[in-house]
Write a protein that holds these residues in place. Structure first.
Motif, PDB file in Angstrom:
ATOM      1  N   LEU A 293      99.390  96.074  63.247  1.00  0.00           N
ATOM      2  CA  LEU A 293     100.253  95.145  63.977  1.00  0.00           C
ATOM      3  C   LEU A 293      99.614  94.667  65.265  1.00  0.00           C
ATOM      4  N   ILE A 294      99.002  95.578  65.999  1.00  0.00           N
ATOM      5  CA  ILE A 294      98.432  95.191  67.292  1.00  0.00           C
ATOM      6  C   ILE A 294      97.244  94.257  67.092  1.00  0.00           C
ATOM      7  N   GLN A 295      96.469  94.475  66.013  1.00  0.00           N
ATOM      8  CA  GLN A 295      95.339  93.584  65.750  1.00  0.00           C
ATOM      9  C   GLN A 295      95.811  92.228  65.228  1.00  0.00           C
ATOM     10  N   LEU A 296      97.014  92.184  64.671  1.00  0.00           N
ATOM     11  CA  LEU A 296      97.579  90.917  64.207  1.00  0.00           C
ATOM     12  C   LEU A 296      97.853  89.983  65.386  1.00  0.00           C
ATOM     13  N   ILE A 297      98.346  90.543  66.485  1.00  0.00           N
ATOM     14  CA  ILE A 297      98.676  89.705  67.641  1.00  0.00           C
ATOM     15  C   ILE A 297      97.616  89.773  68.730  1.00  0.00           C
ATOM     16  N   CYS A 298      96.736  90.766  68.624  1.00  0.00           N
ATOM     17  CA  CYS A 298      95.685  90.910  69.643  1.00  0.00           C
ATOM     18  C   CYS A 298      94.379  91.252  68.929  1.00  0.00           C
ATOM     19  N   PRO A 299      93.743  90.245  68.291  1.00  0.00           N
ATOM     20  CA  PRO A 299      92.554  90.486  67.467  1.00  0.00           C
ATOM     21  C   PRO A 299      91.422  91.179  68.222  1.00  0.00           C
ATOM     22  N   GLU A 300      91.393  90.996  69.555  1.00  0.00           N
ATOM     23  CA  GLU A 300      90.301  91.593  70.327  1.00  0.00           C
ATOM     24  C   GLU A 300      90.460  93.094  70.537  1.00  0.00           C
ATOM     25  N   PHE A 301      91.625  93.635  70.122  1.00  0.00           N
ATOM     26  CA  PHE A 301      91.868  95.066  70.322  1.00  0.00           C
ATOM     27  C   PHE A 301      90.941  95.880  69.434  1.00  0.00           C
ATOM     28  N   GLU A 302      90.260  96.823  70.035  1.00  0.00           N
ATOM     29  CA  GLU A 302      89.392  97.728  69.305  1.00  0.00           C
ATOM     30  C   GLU A 302      89.818  99.160  69.580  1.00  0.00           C
ATOM     31  N   LYS A 303      89.831  99.947  68.539  1.00  0.00           N
ATOM     32  CA  LYS A 303      90.216 101.349  68.705  1.00  0.00           C
ATOM     33  C   LYS A 303      89.060 102.121  69.319  1.00  0.00           C
ATOM     34  N   THR A 304      89.233 102.468  70.578  1.00  0.00           N
ATOM     35  CA  THR A 304      88.218 103.231  71.302  1.00  0.00           C
ATOM     36  C   THR A 304      88.863 104.496  71.850  1.00  0.00           C
ATOM     37  N   THR A 305      88.030 105.353  72.438  1.00  0.00           N
ATOM     38  CA  THR A 305      88.559 106.575  73.052  1.00  0.00           C
ATOM     39  C   THR A 305      89.570 106.229  74.137  1.00  0.00           C
ATOM     40  N   GLU A 306      89.291 105.149  74.871  1.00  0.00           N
ATOM     41  CA  GLU A 306      90.153 104.762  75.988  1.00  0.00           C
ATOM     42  C   GLU A 306      91.459 104.124  75.502  1.00  0.00           C
ATOM     43  N   SER A 307      91.370 103.345  74.425  1.00  0.00           N
ATOM     44  CA  SER A 307      92.541 102.582  73.983  1.00  0.00           C
ATOM     45  C   SER A 307      93.361 103.270  72.893  1.00  0.00           C
ATOM     46  N   GLN A 308      92.870 104.398  72.360  1.00  0.00           N
ATOM     47  CA  GLN A 308      93.562 105.017  71.219  1.00  0.00           C
ATOM     48  C   GLN A 308      94.991 105.442  71.563  1.00  0.00           C
ATOM     49  N   TRP A 309      95.222 105.763  72.860  1.00  0.00           N
ATOM     50  CA  TRP A 309      96.554 106.227  73.237  1.00  0.00           C
ATOM     51  C   TRP A 309      97.584 105.109  73.185  1.00  0.00           C
ATOM     52  N   GLU A 310      97.115 103.865  73.200  1.00  0.00           N
ATOM     53  CA  GLU A 310      98.045 102.744  73.027  1.00  0.00           C
ATOM     54  C   GLU A 310      98.741 102.823  71.667  1.00  0.00           C
ATOM     55  N   LEU A 311      98.001 103.269  70.663  1.00  0.00           N
ATOM     56  CA  LEU A 311      98.577 103.377  69.327  1.00  0.00           C
ATOM     57  C   LEU A 311      99.669 104.449  69.309  1.00  0.00           C
ATOM     58  N   TYR A 312      99.424 105.543  70.010  1.00  0.00           N
ATOM     59  CA  TYR A 312     100.450 106.588  70.105  1.00  0.00           C
ATOM     60  C   TYR A 312     101.677 106.065  70.847  1.00  0.00           C
ATOM     61  N   TYR A 313     101.424 105.332  71.921  1.00  0.00           N
ATOM     62  CA  TYR A 313     102.514 104.766  72.725  1.00  0.00           C
ATOM     63  C   TYR A 313     103.380 103.839  71.867  1.00  0.00           C
ATOM     64  N   LEU A 314     102.737 102.921  71.142  1.00  0.00           N
ATOM     65  CA  LEU A 314     103.476 101.971  70.303  1.00  0.00           C
ATOM     66  C   LEU A 314     104.106 102.657  69.097  1.00  0.00           C
ATOM     67  N   ALA A 315     103.421 103.676  68.565  1.00  0.00           N
ATOM     68  CA  ALA A 315     103.974 104.401  67.418  1.00  0.00           C
ATOM     69  C   ALA A 315     105.250 105.151  67.818  1.00  0.00           C
ATOM     70  N   LEU A 316     105.249 105.741  69.018  1.00  0.00           N
ATOM     71  CA  LEU A 316     106.459 106.389  69.516  1.00  0.00           C
ATOM     72  C   LEU A 316     107.585 105.370  69.676  1.00  0.00           C
ATOM     73  N   ALA A 317     107.245 104.225  70.285  1.00  0.00           N
ATOM     74  CA  ALA A 317     108.250 103.175  70.480  1.00  0.00           C
ATOM     75  C   ALA A 317     108.755 102.662  69.130  1.00  0.00           C
ATOM     76  N   TRP A 318     107.849 102.537  68.161  1.00  0.00           N
ATOM     77  CA  TRP A 318     108.198 102.063  66.821  1.00  0.00           C
ATOM     78  C   TRP A 318     109.183 103.019  66.146  1.00  0.00           C
ATOM     79  N   GLU A 319     108.843 104.304  66.138  1.00  0.00           N
ATOM     80  CA  GLU A 319     109.686 105.282  65.451  1.00  0.00           C
ATOM     81  C   GLU A 319     111.059 105.408  66.096  1.00  0.00           C
TER      82      GLU A 319
END
Length: 637
Positions: free
Chosen positions: A250-276
């Motif tokens: 989903l995040i890459q759908l609206i933000c194609p420049e997003f890359e899963k890195t050590t620094e940005s991986q926690w964004e997925l946890y943040y959004l996954a918590l919000a999603w659930e």
């Protein structure tokens, strides 16, 4: 007008029977907790202005006019404050600008908002108070300007309340500079995912999740990431792998420049918590996770062991209580991570009615923070307090013994006895007898007497007599509460609050500066250590200590003898999003069995507005002691 005035006008003009705190929050662009604080302030003064605000659980608030003339006068006076409301709007505009800019100079703000440099400087001080309400700090650096500093999650909450609650989704997208994204495609993709899993969801919940995404994309583009480092060593999964994979798509759908890195991986946890939390049904979220419950059970057991050592209260043997508490924390942990507040209308009442339970919950919060580096939101802490309060109520044993005195009307005294048994679990009515029954009275073991008749005596057999009506009305209950407080006293006030521990601080200062000033003085006296000073600040960072209107009570456990510091502030300061005029710094010896009674007595004092006003008005230590003695007697606990 003050925001509380806006609430009154909004309720007065509402065509609905009830208005929820969420609706008022949207109207004011404020958090629900802030709205509840305004409501409490209004309710405290509404009677003198000819109106009343009543609440109905699950429905909201309603305004009832009792005196039209007084109410109209109140509205007229509030209009005179209208100019101040324009200033409040400007403060919010500047706050939004600061949130969406890394650094901005004072001169640039002055030019942007067409104010003089000196005026903007004064306004930014008020803006700093807005950020303090979110545990954020407005930092100023030479040659760079102002910047908002603090937890990234807290910054996002502030953005949500100051921007989303004031503008449409389209306007917000433009302000956050994410209006170039294909949000319609994103919304359709998210909806398809939900439907494919057979989940029944409400459209507004999906919109709530989209708000998280709007803000996340803005912050990601500015290289500002959520940090969930504290969860990497946990012994259980916070979110499912499926949700993490979905969030990346989903995040890459609206933000194609997003890359899963050590620094940005926690964004997925943040959004996954919000999603659930936004999409999944309640029963799925509350499905017990054995590994997670075991993890938090270990934390709870450590905390109650600390409570046993610090306060002399043993909860360690009630395994069901510990398990229930661990399950509650396990279910709510996602709220702690996202700093989500629950709507708790009884926060202040819980603190005032169960002061010791609140301090036990602080120990739970300290152990959770130590193990997971996660802070518990204030409203959530009060829910843990309720667990301890319920436990205390279950184990409550009648400790105070009384005899009801009467003439011949035993029916009246039976009514009084029945009401006492129903409302006061800690009072044991051991008998009813007449005043002239000297044989029984000489051999009784009552702590005091209650008379339903008007008698001249104030004591009998050296024990006090309290006169109450058989109906035990509100005034009687107030008298009885104060009487019990005095009856339980054992320690002279002067012995725990010495003359050099009473301050009148006329010069306004920030919370941290005042607390540091008091602690440094105690350090010089040798009453606390550097570690104990650090503990005071650590507890202050964990939980709010503005526990009653106009009163803050920070505390810590010390190795030395217990004592209190009273600091009177003739000019109020901001403390935990509220204004206070009295600081009571409690330093309690580990294992001191007087702490429980001490806290009860202090809460008896500070829950009485007139008494607090008298203390704030004291000009000397002697006057302070007299005011306290007049209220609770010569002994405090």
């Amino acid at each position: 007008m003050h925001k509380s005035d806006y609430i009154v006008k909004y309720l007065a003009n509402s065509t609905s029977d009830y208005v929820t705190s969420a609706q008022l929050g949207d109207f004011l662009s404020s958090s629900t907790r802030t709205v509840l604080r305004y409501i409490r302030e209004i309710q405290a003064e509404s009677n003198e202005h000819g109106f009343e605000i009543i609440s109905n659980k699950g429905q909201g608030y309603r305004l009832i006019i009792r005196d039209k003339a007084a109410f109209q006068n109140y509205l007229s006076n509030s209009l005179a404050e209208h100019e101040k409301s324009d200033l409040n709007k400007l403060e919010c505009q500047i706050a939004r600008q600061l949130l969406l800019t890394d650094y901005i100079k004072l001169d640039d703000l002055a030019q942007q908002f067409n104010y003089s440099r000196s005026s903007i400087s004064r306004i930014t001080s008020a803006v700093a108070s807005i950020f303090e309400g979110y545990n954020l700090e407005l930092e100023s650096k030479a040659h760079q300007g102002f910047s908002v500093q603090g937890s990234e999650i807290n910054i996002r909450h502030c953005i949500n309340n100051l921007i989303f609650n004031s503008f449409t989704m389209y306007q917000t997208a433009r302000m956050l500079q994410v209006d170039d994204l294909d949000w319609n495609s994103f919304k359709k993709a998210a909806t398809d995912i939900v439907k494919s899993r057979g989940l029944n969801f409400k459209q507004e919940l999906l919109i709530q999740f989209m708000k998280y995404c709007y803000i996340a994309v803005n912050r990601i583009r500015n290289k500002r990431y959520v940090n969930f480092e504290q969860i990497k060593d946990l012994e259980f999964d916070i979110v499912s792998d499926e949700s993490l994979t979905l969030m990346l798509e989903l995040i890459q759908l609206i933000c194609p420049e997003f890359e899963k890195t050590t620094e940005s991986q926690w964004e997925l946890y943040y959004l996954a918590l919000a999603w659930e939390q936004s999409i999944y049904p309640v029963e799925k979220l509350h499905d017990p996770n054995p590994e997670r419950i075991k993890f938090f059970l270990d934390i709870v057991e450590k905390a109650v062991e600390n409570i046993k050592n610090y306060y002399g209260i043993d909860f360690t043997k009630d395994h069901q209580f510990l398990k229930d508490l661990a399950e509650h924390i396990s279910i709510c942990y996602w709220k702690y991570l996202l700093n989500v507040e629950s709507e708790n209308l009884y926060l202040d009442e819980v603190r005032s009615k169960y002061p010791t339970a609140y301090y036990y919950s602080v120990e739970i919060a300290a152990c959770i923070n130590e193990s997971t580096k996660t802070k518990i939101p204030d409203d959530e802490l009060s829910l843990i307090t309720l667990h301890f309060a319920a436990k205390i109520e279950r184990e409550n044993r009648k400790q105070i013994k009384t005899i009801i005195l009467c003439s011949t009307e035993f029916g009246i005294t039976e009514l009084l006895k029945s009401r006492l048994n129903k409302q006061y679990g800690d009072i044991d009515v051991i008998g009813i007898c007449t005043c002239d029954n000297k044989v029984q009275l000489c051999h009784d073991n009552a702590d005091f007497y209650i008379s339903a008749d008007q008698i001249e005596q104030s004591e009998l057999n050296g024990k006090p007599i309290l006169q109450l009506s058989p109906f035990l009305d509100e005034e009687d209950c107030h008298l009885l509460d104060e009487f019990i407080a005095r009856l339980n006293t054992t320690v002279p006030l002067q012995s725990i609050c010495e003359p050099n521990h009473f301050y009148i601080l006329n010069k306004p200062a920030k919370k941290a500066h005042l607390l540091n000033y008091l602690c440094d003085y105690l350090l010089q006296e040798g009453r606390i250590t550097e570690k104990e000073k650090a503990d005071i600040f650590a507890r202050e960072a964990l939980v709010p200590t503005a526990i009653a209107p106009h009163v803050a009570m920070p505390h810590c456990i010390i190795q030395g003898s217990s004592f209190l510091v009273f600091a009177v502030l003739p000019k109020s300061i901001i403390w935990d999003q509220t204004r206070i005029n009295l600081i009571i710094l409690g330093c309690f010896h580990e294992g001191d069995n007087q702490i429980k009674n001490l806290l009860k007595q202090l809460y008896t004092v500070i829950s009485n507005k007139q008494q607090v006003d008298k203390i704030i008005g004291c000009k000397s230590y002697d006057e302070f002691i007299k005011v306290m003695n007049d209220f609770v007697g010569e002994e405090l606990c």
